[in-house]
Write an enzyme that holds these catalytic residues in place. Structure first.
Site, mmCIF file in Angstrom:
data_model
loop_
_atom_site.group_PDB
_atom_site.id
_atom_site.type_symbol
_atom_site.label_atom_id
_atom_site.label_comp_id
_atom_site.label_asym_id
_atom_site.label_seq_id
_atom_site.Cartn_x
_atom_site.Cartn_y
_atom_site.Cartn_z
ATOM 1 N N ARG A 1 30.371 9.463 1.511
ATOM 2 C CA ARG A 1 31.459 8.653 2.036
ATOM 3 C C ARG A 1 32.466 9.575 2.722
ATOM 4 N NH1 ARG A 1 28.597 4.752 1.539
ATOM 5 N NH2 ARG A 1 29.050 2.850 0.360
ATOM 6 N N GLU B 1 35.727 4.631 9.001
ATOM 7 C CA GLU B 1 34.697 4.235 9.963
ATOM 8 C C GLU B 1 34.683 2.713 10.159
ATOM 9 O OE1 GLU B 1 31.376 5.910 7.703
ATOM 10 O OE2 GLU B 1 30.786 3.872 7.137
ATOM 11 N N HIS C 1 26.643 6.062 10.153
ATOM 12 C CA HIS C 1 26.372 5.541 8.803
ATOM 13 C C HIS C 1 24.998 4.842 8.763
ATOM 14 C CE1 HIS C 1 28.348 3.944 4.865
ATOM 15 N NE2 HIS C 1 27.055 4.152 4.710
HETATM 16 C C1 DGY Z 1 25.476 2.182 0.530
HETATM 17 O O1 DGY Z 1 24.574 1.466 0.123
HETATM 18 O O2 DGY Z 1 26.451 2.489 -0.166
HETATM 19 C C2 DGY Z 1 25.340 2.647 1.925
HETATM 20 O O3 DGY Z 1 26.181 3.693 2.212
HETATM 21 C C3 DGY Z 1 25.560 1.478 2.872
HETATM 22 O O4 DGY Z 1 26.880 1.058 2.757
#
Ligand code: DGY
Length: 340
Positions: A249, A278, A296
């Site tokens: 993240r 983001e 992402h």
């Molecule tokens: C998650 O599953 O946490 C991925 O990063 C998609 O948001």
């Protein structure tokens, strides 16, 4: 099958508010097994709009794009008894607030482990081997001659990879990186059992991990204790010329510190699949040649996105059948570093 308050079997009374457009196979099963309110245009809505739409629904199937904080939980209509998020990360959901209202929250662990670990290796290799600059050279037509010194990168084989957060995804990264001849180091709050560690070298403190990490991969969740983990002091501990990878993240990174280190050459490169705030991101990332970026896409394969959707549906089915949800978060909301 348990009965709902209206006397109908619960599986037939499952009215699900679905916040985003989901893969076709998942939508088909949703329509077969539940009574969903879909979002075919994939409209992004505000929390206030979701709260209003949630009226009369038994459950919400959301994504990490929907933020459900304490105020959201407090204002959720009483009909909502369950929230299933189409993500392994759940920092967007106030699980404690949900628990206080007796709302089950589930997520999608395991099914996206391999795809996300693949993305981590993609970012690691692309950053180390200057994929962004190489691709640009070819596409712009500026590649006129092969030279012995053109776009030299960082050698991967034999290097030390530090993994911050050795959960499911971190361990899958370790398995892949071993195949590239890397030496694996890691930090977790607790040391793994030998059969999970597979020879990786444990560091009791993040500081010690940083000091040896010629490559650093962030694989810890977005918990408060990880906020801006990679700040100026942490970067200062990394060996000169280190390569940083983040597929966890954006909140784990202090953007000012990372950009400064990439600009002045303290770090050789970074591979980033996630960003704070983001899809908006610090504009400087767009122009830094030594940053490889992705929007992402960690879990973005056909197979994985179907599996994430089916995981949500399995949890919803269990709930409406009166059974324990296989991936409930309410009893494990401590955001352990190995929960990804
Ligand atoms: C998650 O599953 O946490 C991925 O990063 C998609 O948001």
């Amino acid at each position: 099958m348990m009965s709902a308050a209206n006397g109908l079997p619960r599986a037939l009374s499952g009215k699900i508010l679905v916040t985003r457009r989901l893969p076709p196979n998942v939508t088909a099963r949703l329509q077969r097994d539940f009574n969903p309110t879909l979002n075919p245009e994939d409209v992004l809505r505000t929390p206030a709009e979701w709260l209003q739409l949630a009226n009369g629904h038994d459950a919400i199937l959301c994504c990490a794009t929907e933020w459900m904080d304490a105020q959201f939980m407090a204002n959720l209509p009483g009909s909502v008894r369950m929230i299933a998020t189409f993500s392994v990360g759940y920092e967007h959901i106030d699980v404690a607030g949900a628990t206080a209202r007796n709302i089950i929250v589930t997520h999608t662990p395991e099914v996206l482990t391999d795809a996300t670990a693949d993305m981590t290796m993609l970012c690691l290799l692309a950053a180390a081997r200057r994929a962004r600059e190489g691709d640009a050279l070819v596409r712009t037509g500026e590649w006129s001659v092969w030279t012995t010194e053109m776009l030299l990168g960082v050698h991967v084989t034999g290097k030390r990879l530090g993994i911050y957060g050795m959960g499911r995804i971190g361990r899958a990264v370790a398995r892949r990186a071993r195949g590239f001849g890397m030496e694996i180091h890691y930090h977790n709050r607790t040391r793994l059992a030998p059969e999970l560690e597979l020879g990786a070298i444990y560091h009791e403190s993040a500081e010690r991990l940083l000091a040896v990490s010629q490559f650093l991969s962030l694989n810890a969740p977005a918990a408060a204790q990880n906020d801006k983990f990679l700040n100026e002091a942490a970067i200062g501990r990394l060996p000169d010329g280190a390569v940083v990878v983040n597929t966890a993240r954006g909140s784990l990174v202090d953007d000012d510190a990372l950009i400064a280190a990439l600009t002045r050459g303290k770090l050789a490169a970074a591979g980033l699949d996630v960003f704070a705030g983001e899809p908006r991101l610090d504009e400087r990332y767009r122009t830094l040649a030594n940053v490889f970026t992705m929007p992402h896409l960690g879990s973005a394969t056909h197979e994985t996105r179907d599996a994430m959707g089916f995981c949500c549906l399995d949890n919803l089915s269990a709930f409406f059948a009166g059974k324990p949800c296989p991936n409930a978060l309410n009893d494990q909301a401590s955001h352990d570093q190995d929960s990804r």
